[in-house]
Design a protein around this motif. Structure first.
Motif, PDB file in Angstrom:
ATOM      1  N   VAL A  15      44.708  46.408  50.430  1.00  0.00           N
ATOM      2  CA  VAL A  15      43.912  47.811  50.228  1.00  0.00           C
ATOM      3  C   VAL A  15      43.880  48.602  51.371  1.00  0.00           C
ATOM      4  N   VAL A  16      44.133  49.616  51.284  1.00  0.00           N
ATOM      5  CA  VAL A  16      44.285  50.796  52.321  1.00  0.00           C
ATOM      6  C   VAL A  16      43.340  51.901  52.195  1.00  0.00           C
ATOM      7  N   ILE A  17      42.402  52.227  53.021  1.00  0.00           N
ATOM      8  CA  ILE A  17      41.436  53.132  53.232  1.00  0.00           C
ATOM      9  C   ILE A  17      41.985  54.058  54.283  1.00  0.00           C
ATOM     10  N   ALA A  18      41.926  55.468  53.798  1.00  0.00           N
ATOM     11  CA  ALA A  18      42.127  56.523  54.645  1.00  0.00           C
ATOM     12  C   ALA A  18      41.213  57.528  54.574  1.00  0.00           C
ATOM     13  N   ALA A  19      40.919  58.279  55.533  1.00  0.00           N
ATOM     14  CA  ALA A  19      40.148  59.500  55.510  1.00  0.00           C
ATOM     15  C   ALA A  19      40.363  60.643  56.683  1.00  0.00           C
ATOM     16  N   ASP A  20      39.856  61.694  56.101  1.00  0.00           N
ATOM     17  CA  ASP A  20      40.052  62.979  56.883  1.00  0.00           C
ATOM     18  C   ASP A  20      39.011  63.860  56.753  1.00  0.00           C
ATOM     19  N   THR A  21      38.420  64.446  57.987  1.00  0.00           N
ATOM     20  CA  THR A  21      37.309  65.212  57.625  1.00  0.00           C
ATOM     21  C   THR A  21      37.753  66.680  58.437  1.00  0.00           C
ATOM     22  N   THR A  81      34.435  65.212  54.192  1.00  0.00           N
ATOM     23  CA  THR A  81      35.595  63.871  54.284  1.00  0.00           C
ATOM     24  C   THR A  81      36.126  63.802  53.105  1.00  0.00           C
ATOM     25  N   GLY A  82      37.514  63.769  53.215  1.00  0.00           N
ATOM     26  CA  GLY A  82      38.029  63.216  51.875  1.00  0.00           C
ATOM     27  C   GLY A  82      38.458  61.701  52.127  1.00  0.00           C
ATOM     28  N   VAL A  83      38.300  60.716  51.184  1.00  0.00           N
ATOM     29  CA  VAL A  83      38.667  59.476  51.354  1.00  0.00           C
ATOM     30  C   VAL A  83      39.753  58.992  50.030  1.00  0.00           C
ATOM     31  N   VAL A  84      40.437  58.324  50.509  1.00  0.00           N
ATOM     32  CA  VAL A  84      41.412  57.527  49.677  1.00  0.00           C
ATOM     33  C   VAL A  84      41.663  56.183  49.966  1.00  0.00           C
ATOM     34  N   ILE A 141      21.567  69.882  66.527  1.00  0.00           N
ATOM     35  CA  ILE A 141      21.451  70.005  65.207  1.00  0.00           C
ATOM     36  C   ILE A 141      19.765  70.085  64.501  1.00  0.00           C
ATOM     37  N   LYS A 142      19.703  71.141  63.666  1.00  0.00           N
ATOM     38  CA  LYS A 142      18.401  71.467  63.291  1.00  0.00           C
ATOM     39  C   LYS A 142      18.250  70.676  62.029  1.00  0.00           C
ATOM     40  N   GLY A 143      19.392  70.403  61.213  1.00  0.00           N
ATOM     41  CA  GLY A 143      19.037  69.792  60.147  1.00  0.00           C
ATOM     42  C   GLY A 143      20.131  69.433  59.395  1.00  0.00           C
ATOM     43  N   ILE A 144      20.239  68.419  58.369  1.00  0.00           N
ATOM     44  CA  ILE A 144      21.489  68.328  57.635  1.00  0.00           C
ATOM     45  C   ILE A 144      20.958  67.934  56.285  1.00  0.00           C
ATOM     46  N   GLU A 145      21.846  68.147  55.143  1.00  0.00           N
ATOM     47  CA  GLU A 145      21.908  67.735  53.795  1.00  0.00           C
ATOM     48  C   GLU A 145      22.940  66.934  53.453  1.00  0.00           C
ATOM     49  N   GLY A 146      22.629  65.760  52.990  1.00  0.00           N
ATOM     50  CA  GLY A 146      23.603  64.738  52.766  1.00  0.00           C
ATOM     51  C   GLY A 146      23.797  63.797  53.853  1.00  0.00           C
ATOM     52  N   ASP A 147      24.948  63.059  53.624  1.00  0.00           N
ATOM     53  CA  ASP A 147      25.286  61.731  54.347  1.00  0.00           C
ATOM     54  C   ASP A 147      25.388  61.956  55.835  1.00  0.00           C
ATOM     55  N   PHE A 148      24.392  61.563  56.756  1.00  0.00           N
ATOM     56  CA  PHE A 148      24.808  61.750  57.930  1.00  0.00           C
ATOM     57  C   PHE A 148      26.224  61.036  58.489  1.00  0.00           C
ATOM     58  N   TYR A 149      26.430  59.817  57.909  1.00  0.00           N
ATOM     59  CA  TYR A 149      27.828  59.081  58.413  1.00  0.00           C
ATOM     60  C   TYR A 149      28.935  60.033  57.910  1.00  0.00           C
ATOM     61  N   ASN A 150      28.868  60.800  56.761  1.00  0.00           N
ATOM     62  CA  ASN A 150      29.785  61.672  56.426  1.00  0.00           C
ATOM     63  C   ASN A 150      30.505  62.419  57.631  1.00  0.00           C
ATOM     64  N   VAL A 151      29.118  62.972  58.228  1.00  0.00           N
ATOM     65  CA  VAL A 151      29.401  63.841  59.573  1.00  0.00           C
ATOM     66  C   VAL A 151      30.204  63.104  60.876  1.00  0.00           C
TER      67      VAL A 151
END
Length: 187
Positions: free
Chosen positions: A65-71, A105-108, A161-171
């Motif tokens: 299984v290959v995991i790739a990502a780009d942000t 972040t795109g993940v495949v 950073i004042k705030g985020i909406e969504g997944d911290f780890y995505n950033v």
């Protein structure tokens, strides 16, 4: 479960998978981080991630299984890439300071004959930052390998950073909980 290969040299992605207790190895193949000009911004990171995943999948062969990502960082409908140099990093952060931007972040994930692909978006708001603060961050942390010229887990994220909406780890570069859920589908 097949062996998992992370198609990324990013220490942050590696760390996130380790924190999730995923057993994996790393393999990186040089692939261009370019995209067709007509591609929608939201599709760009998945397109680049897919190219990374396909390059590594061809090298490791079946049974993996290959995991790739780009942000990418998006400000006012413009993709802000990795800075070319110090001046570019300072310019990028000056543009982000005091504003909202998105981190996508795109993940495949690939395995023999199957693909799972998705993108995760997190909105990020920066406090206004002085030129001295921005230059100090760039000089100390040298964020030249980071989309948007910053890492949320470093000083600038803690203070700026004042705030985020969504997944911290995505950033940080990988929406790791979604990756784990995708891997569970293939158990």
């Amino acid at each position: 479960m097949e062996r998992i290969v992370l198609a990324s040299g990013s220490p942050r992605r590696k760390q996130l998978l380790e924190w999730a207790e995923v057993d994996f190895e790393v393999m990186v193949k040089d692939t261009p981080e370019t995209w067709p000009p007509e591609l929608a911004i939201a599709d760009v990171p998945v397109y680049i991630a897919r190219n990374k995943a396909l390059a590594v999948k061809a090298a490791v062969g079946p049974g993996r299984v290959v995991i790739a990502a780009d942000t990418v960082v998006v400000l006012e409908d413009e993709i802000i890439g990795k800075p070319r140099d110090r001046a570019d990093a300072v310019n990028i952060l000056s543009r982000l300071a005091g504003h909202r931007h998105e981190v996508i972040t795109g993940v495949v994930l690939l395995r023999d004959g199957e693909e799972q692909a998705f993108a995760d978006t997190t909105a990020v708001w920066f406090h206004p930052l002085s030129t001295a603060e921005i230059e100090g961050y760039v000089d100390r942390y040298k964020p030249y390998d980071k989309a948007g010229a910053y890492a949320i887990q470093e000083w600038i994220g803690v203070v700026g950073i004042k705030g985020i909406e969504g997944d911290f780890y995505n950033v940080m570069g990988l929406p790791v909980s979604r990756v784990v859920q995708a891997l569970r589908k293939w158990r």
